[in-house]
Design a protein around this motif. Sequence first.
Motif, mmCIF file in Angstrom:
data_model
loop_
_atom_site.group_PDB
_atom_site.id
_atom_site.type_symbol
_atom_site.label_atom_id
_atom_site.label_comp_id
_atom_site.label_asym_id
_atom_site.label_seq_id
_atom_site.Cartn_x
_atom_site.Cartn_y
_atom_site.Cartn_z
ATOM 1 N N HIS A 122 -104.833 -27.846 31.234
ATOM 2 C CA HIS A 122 -103.628 -28.530 30.765
ATOM 3 C C HIS A 122 -102.453 -27.705 31.278
ATOM 4 O O HIS A 122 -101.977 -26.807 30.589
ATOM 5 N N LEU B 72 -99.668 -37.984 33.346
ATOM 6 C CA LEU B 72 -100.477 -36.809 32.978
ATOM 7 C C LEU B 72 -99.977 -36.145 31.702
ATOM 8 O O LEU B 72 -100.702 -35.376 31.073
ATOM 9 N N GLN C 78 -94.820 -36.140 39.424
ATOM 10 C CA GLN C 78 -94.374 -36.488 38.072
ATOM 11 C C GLN C 78 -93.423 -35.416 37.530
ATOM 12 O O GLN C 78 -92.445 -35.732 36.847
ATOM 13 N N GLY D 71 -87.950 -38.878 31.542
ATOM 14 C CA GLY D 71 -88.363 -37.480 31.398
ATOM 15 C C GLY D 71 -89.683 -37.300 30.675
ATOM 16 O O GLY D 71 -90.309 -36.239 30.766
ATOM 17 N N ASP D 72 -90.131 -38.314 29.937
ATOM 18 C CA ASP D 72 -91.384 -38.200 29.191
ATOM 19 C C ASP D 72 -92.446 -39.172 29.664
ATOM 20 O O ASP D 72 -93.524 -39.239 29.091
ATOM 21 N N PRO E 50 -94.009 -33.590 19.549
ATOM 22 C CA PRO E 50 -93.674 -32.273 20.092
ATOM 23 C C PRO E 50 -94.791 -31.754 20.991
ATOM 24 O O PRO E 50 -95.971 -31.931 20.680
ATOM 25 N N ASP E 51 -94.421 -31.132 22.116
ATOM 26 C CA ASP E 51 -95.416 -30.537 22.999
ATOM 27 C C ASP E 51 -95.736 -29.124 22.493
ATOM 28 O O ASP E 51 -94.954 -28.544 21.736
ATOM 29 N N VAL E 52 -96.921 -28.638 22.882
ATOM 30 C CA VAL E 52 -97.381 -27.345 22.340
ATOM 31 C C VAL E 52 -98.079 -26.502 23.404
ATOM 32 O O VAL E 52 -98.644 -27.029 24.367
ATOM 33 N N GLN F 78 -93.346 -28.716 29.360
ATOM 34 C CA GLN F 78 -94.064 -29.998 29.352
ATOM 35 C C GLN F 78 -95.482 -29.784 29.863
ATOM 36 O O GLN F 78 -95.699 -29.041 30.821
ATOM 37 N N THR F 79 -96.443 -30.447 29.216
ATOM 38 C CA THR F 79 -97.864 -30.330 29.584
ATOM 39 C C THR F 79 -98.292 -31.473 30.510
ATOM 40 O O THR F 79 -97.887 -32.615 30.313
ATOM 41 N N PHE F 80 -99.112 -31.147 31.502
ATOM 42 C CA PHE F 80 -99.744 -32.144 32.387
ATOM 43 C C PHE F 80 -101.251 -31.880 32.358
ATOM 44 O O PHE F 80 -101.679 -30.770 32.662
ATOM 45 N N VAL F 81 -102.056 -32.879 32.023
ATOM 46 C CA VAL F 81 -103.496 -32.652 31.821
ATOM 47 C C VAL F 81 -104.294 -32.793 33.127
ATOM 48 O O VAL F 81 -105.425 -33.288 33.140
ATOM 49 N N THR F 82 -103.714 -32.302 34.198
ATOM 50 C CA THR F 82 -104.256 -32.451 35.548
ATOM 51 C C THR F 82 -105.683 -31.919 35.699
ATOM 52 O O THR F 82 -106.559 -32.602 36.233
ATOM 53 N N ARG G 35 -89.730 -33.075 23.079
ATOM 54 C CA ARG G 35 -90.592 -33.972 23.850
ATOM 55 C C ARG G 35 -90.984 -35.185 23.014
ATOM 56 O O ARG G 35 -91.196 -35.080 21.804
ATOM 57 N N CYS H 162 -89.643 -36.016 36.331
ATOM 58 C CA CYS H 162 -89.203 -35.604 34.991
ATOM 59 C C CYS H 162 -88.095 -34.558 35.063
ATOM 60 O O CYS H 162 -87.647 -34.064 34.027
ATOM 61 N N LYS I 92 -98.771 -26.363 32.569
ATOM 62 C CA LYS I 92 -97.465 -26.416 31.907
ATOM 63 C C LYS I 92 -96.358 -26.186 32.917
ATOM 64 O O LYS I 92 -96.498 -25.324 33.797
ATOM 65 N N GLU J 3 -107.970 -31.342 33.517
ATOM 66 C CA GLU J 3 -108.961 -32.103 32.759
ATOM 67 C C GLU J 3 -109.304 -33.417 33.455
ATOM 68 O O GLU J 3 -110.480 -33.790 33.543
#
Lengths: 320, 320
Positions: B158, A223, B258, A218-219, B131-133, B173-177, B127, B262, B160, B179
């Motif tokens: 980024h 990305l 992804q 899950g983590d 921790p995710d933010v 959950q964050t994905f930095v796609t 996470r 997840c 979400k 960027e």
Amino acid sequence: METSTRVPNPFAKRVIVVDWGTTSLRCMLVEPDGEIARETESSRGIRFIADRAFEPELMNALSSWFDEFGNLPVIALGMITSRNGWIEVPYVRCPATASDLADGIIQRRLPNGADLYFLPGITDTTRQPFPDVMRGEETQILGFGLDKEATIVLPGTHSKWAKVGQNRILGFQTFVTGEIFALMSEHSFIAKAAAKSEGIDWESYDRGVRVAENATAGDAAFLTQLFSVRTGMLANELKSEEMQDYVSGLLIGLEFRQARDCGWMKAGDSVGIVGNDGLNDRYRRAAAIFDLVTVDGGEHAAIAGALEIFASVKARSDAA
Amino acid sequence: METSTRVPNPFAKRVIVVDWGTTSLRCMLVEPDGEIARETESSRGIRFIADRAFEPELMNALSSWFDEFGNLPVIALGMITSRNGWIEVPYVRCPATASDLADGIIQRRLPNGADLYFLPGITDTTRQPFPDVMRGEETQILGFGLDKEATIVLPGTHSKWAKVGQNRILGFQTFVTGEIFALMSEHSFIAKAAAKSEGIDWESYDRGVRVAENATAGDAAFLTQLFSVRTGMLANELKSEEMQDYVSGLLIGLEFRQARDCGWMKAGDSVGIVGNDGLNDRYRRAAAIFDLVTVDGGEHAAIAGALEIFASVKARSDAA
């Protein structure tokens, strides 16, 4: 454990090996016994050569050796043999023997009469969505040896995982780890707070590798994992001066994780590490965290491989 | 299908909502009925404000509205509430209700006497490894609605993925796609051959998404998939002018893959798409390729969400 990298030079005289990449030009004068007698390196990579003036560039780089030792044969490999290089040498398909690579050589003559041999790169046409390719690393793989079944990793901007055995390069896969690291550390918002550090902070590096290795499904998203550079800082868990090596460990760890997912190795396996671009210590350390035994390919695998290909040419011309 | 984005304004008078991010400053004058009457946007993001002179910057940006309408209350959200912003508002933990977010508000007064409310961001402490933010997107999620169980994606630099239900933001959950796309298209060797194109080449975009969606386990490695931009060109399968949108599709497709790995969704699910940064068409198209039904969150979810938080403040002060 270090494998031997010295191969008897099949010309039985001195040769010059030129490793000409995108950003650098490296010339090596190799003795009949395979030893490197002289070596020069410059930043005259193929992307910096105006108007494709490769021949004068090479003649200039080698003129003092030609003057001193005569018109030695020159073996050229790397991106100089690509579409953007001097001459595009077609890729040889995997599985490939040293002899298949020798068949792919394109021969030319330099203005002084010296023979110039362009070595081919290789392609793995089983990869999806498009065939994978390499130019230059295949000689390092040959130098490592093809006789025993082995998995080899070649660290780099575009690092390669390969399988060898039955005297063949069986197949390979590219991971663009080094390039993503450069993009992250030079241009990204995520890592903009990173301070440049002197030396390597191995604790932060190992931590990054472990984060990649330990992540549960899950983590584990690539990305998302990259964002941990930012969230670690916000959580006061990563200091500015730790970020650079944390990112390095994280990315190399993610390469190992993905290589494992793709079936290149599993815990307990032995893996060869071949290359000389300064990343080998990092890869060795990551391998240990992934519970792998590493075999050192030695510093001069490319020379050994280039000579191996010529040994195969020579063997055939002797037999003819 | 479009959800309603208009929420009755709990002040029962005009308010100003300020979405102040890293690279832009957006001010909206909101009518009592929730409609946006006026809107300005500038590139005065927080990273361009010297010496943290946020107050004069804001007074300047809002002076004409204050002159015309009096000292309206101002609601501020986004990176202005971060460590690098005006005041660091602590994150509220998921699962979070509108009321939890209202509890996290920090109130200040502007020089003209107008009330200024800083909204908190949220954190998902489940996470790993940290921790995710998020800061700002939570108001968009609120504007989408928390009553029904739903998965929401908020496209962006980024982006979400979030789950809502039981009147709470349950986690994200964050994905930095975005960027990585910027890094790839502006700075990478891999994509250096890409030509800028006008408009969107949807065929190349879809192709990229499909490559990500279809990849078998052995070829699905993120660090390998990126290299397909180069190998596709070498195989004469990708033209220079197709590369940009192919990379865009590939990266967004990898984000979806992804997110699926997840557990954020599976084929056949319904997913809300919330945001207004110009990426929604791309995300809708990727969703269709991943066999998802999409629900449009509307253009002004952030306004709806900000007002929702204040409705919760108001409800309590009425009850007190």
